[in-house]
Enzyme design. Structure first.
Site, mmCIF file in Angstrom:
data_model
loop_
_atom_site.group_PDB
_atom_site.id
_atom_site.type_symbol
_atom_site.label_atom_id
_atom_site.label_comp_id
_atom_site.label_asym_id
_atom_site.label_seq_id
_atom_site.Cartn_x
_atom_site.Cartn_y
_atom_site.Cartn_z
ATOM 1 N N ARG A 135 -2.110 -5.641 -8.468
ATOM 2 C CA ARG A 135 -1.081 -6.638 -8.184
ATOM 3 C C ARG A 135 -0.936 -7.619 -9.337
ATOM 4 N NH1 ARG A 135 -3.271 -7.404 -2.220
ATOM 5 N NH2 ARG A 135 -5.041 -6.599 -3.363
ATOM 6 N N HIS A 151 0.845 -1.204 0.000
ATOM 7 C CA HIS A 151 0.000 0.000 0.000
ATOM 8 C C HIS A 151 0.880 1.255 0.000
ATOM 9 C CE1 HIS A 151 -3.110 -2.592 2.310
ATOM 10 N NE2 HIS A 151 -3.630 -2.368 1.126
ATOM 11 N N SER A 172 -2.863 -7.613 2.930
ATOM 12 C CA SER A 172 -3.104 -7.500 4.373
ATOM 13 C C SER A 172 -3.433 -8.863 4.963
ATOM 14 C CB SER A 172 -4.262 -6.533 4.638
ATOM 15 O OG SER A 172 -3.932 -5.246 4.186
ATOM 16 N N LYS A 186 -15.756 -7.718 4.384
ATOM 17 C CA LYS A 186 -14.590 -8.232 5.102
ATOM 18 C C LYS A 186 -14.934 -8.358 6.573
ATOM 19 C CE LYS A 186 -11.181 -6.906 1.735
ATOM 20 N NZ LYS A 186 -9.963 -6.185 1.381
HETATM 21 P P1 ADP Z 1 -6.134 -5.923 0.590
HETATM 22 O O1 ADP Z 1 -6.580 -6.555 -0.704
HETATM 23 O O2 ADP Z 1 -4.710 -6.180 0.923
HETATM 24 O O3 ADP Z 1 -7.096 -6.044 1.729
HETATM 25 P P2 ADP Z 1 -7.030 -3.208 0.340
HETATM 26 O O4 ADP Z 1 -8.471 -3.411 0.109
HETATM 27 O O5 ADP Z 1 -6.635 -2.516 1.581
HETATM 28 O O6 ADP Z 1 -6.112 -4.453 0.233
HETATM 29 O O7 ADP Z 1 -6.371 -2.530 -0.933
HETATM 30 C C1 ADP Z 1 -6.460 -1.196 -1.263
HETATM 31 C C2 ADP Z 1 -5.769 -0.975 -2.586
HETATM 32 O O8 ADP Z 1 -4.384 -1.246 -2.443
HETATM 33 C C3 ADP Z 1 -6.240 -1.867 -3.733
HETATM 34 O O9 ADP Z 1 -6.236 -1.094 -4.915
HETATM 35 C C4 ADP Z 1 -5.204 -2.921 -3.837
HETATM 36 O O10 ADP Z 1 -5.085 -3.439 -5.128
HETATM 37 C C5 ADP Z 1 -3.974 -2.137 -3.450
HETATM 38 N N1 ADP Z 1 -2.935 -2.989 -2.934
HETATM 39 C C6 ADP Z 1 -3.022 -3.807 -1.872
HETATM 40 N N2 ADP Z 1 -1.852 -4.467 -1.694
HETATM 41 C C7 ADP Z 1 -1.037 -4.053 -2.688
HETATM 42 C C8 ADP Z 1 0.297 -4.383 -3.082
HETATM 43 N N3 ADP Z 1 0.986 -5.297 -2.415
HETATM 44 N N4 ADP Z 1 0.828 -3.759 -4.155
HETATM 45 C C9 ADP Z 1 0.080 -2.863 -4.837
HETATM 46 N N5 ADP Z 1 -1.163 -2.519 -4.538
HETATM 47 C C10 ADP Z 1 -1.725 -3.097 -3.480
#
Ligand code: ADP
Length: 165
Positions: free
Chosen positions: A91, A17, A129, A41
């Site tokens: 990703r 993130h 996460s 979630k």
């Molecule tokens: P998660 O899928 O880890 O619960 P979130 O819903 O918090 O993630 O994700 C928020 C944004 O951050 C999304 O656009 C997701 O694709 C992006 N994101 C999460 N992890 C990564 C990563 N390792 N690299 C790039 N973008 C990421």
């Protein structure tokens, strides 16, 4: 002034993130990291308030990044800013379909709203996460995955929670 909104659940915020937030902050005048309520979630590790506090600690190093939270539709929230753009990290191909669908839905609700994607850095392609929450349950070294400011919080919560070791 150009504004980017980086939405997510951030439970907890990872180096993946942070990589997207940092790169976005170099492109836009202002970045809002939006901690979204996500009913899908279940059993979050941290409350929304805790996530906001943790992200705030991590992004304190950036002058143009703010943290906010919203209990509603992202497409509605974006109307608070003139010409805000949603920026998300992609990703792998597995993210694509879901993100494509959400971008289309957001545009239907708010036609002025654009979504842009930054490809994940190679190093963080497999980082999520949920992987961090699982590793934390085993007391693993999280320094390759989490911003240093929040490692203790995550390990403490994993140890204290059900299923933690
Ligand atoms: P998660 O899928 O880890 O619960 P979130 O819903 O918090 O993630 O994700 C928020 C944004 O951050 C999304 O656009 C997701 O694709 C992006 N994101 C999460 N992890 C990564 C990563 N390792 N690299 C790039 N973008 C990421």
């Amino acid at each position: 002034m150009s504004t980017a909104i980086c939405p997510g659940s951030f439970d907890p915020v990872t180096l993946g993130h942070l990589n997207i937030i940092r790169r976005t902050s170099r492109i836009f005048d202002k970045v809002v990291v939006l901690v979204a309520y996500n009913a899908a979630k279940q059993r979050p590790m941290f409350t929304i308030e805790e996530r906001v506090e943790m992200i705030s600690r991590v992004v304190a190093r950036f002058r143009n990044v703010e943290v906010d939270t919203y209990d509603g539709l992202l497409a509605e929230y974006a109307k608070r800013y003139k010409d805000a753009i949603i920026v998300k990290g992609l990703r792998a191909s597995t993210d694509f379909e879901n993100e494509f669908r959400m971008a289309q839905i957001n545009k239907t609700i708010n036609p002025a709203l654009e979504t842009m994607f930054l490809t994940s850095s190679e190093k963080y392609t497999f980082l999520s996460s949920s992987v961090v929450r699982e590793l934390a349950g085993y007391g693993a070294d999280l320094s390759e995955f989490l911003p240093r400011e929040i490692i203790k919080d995550v390990l403490a919560r994993a140890g204290a929670g059900a299923g933690g070791r």
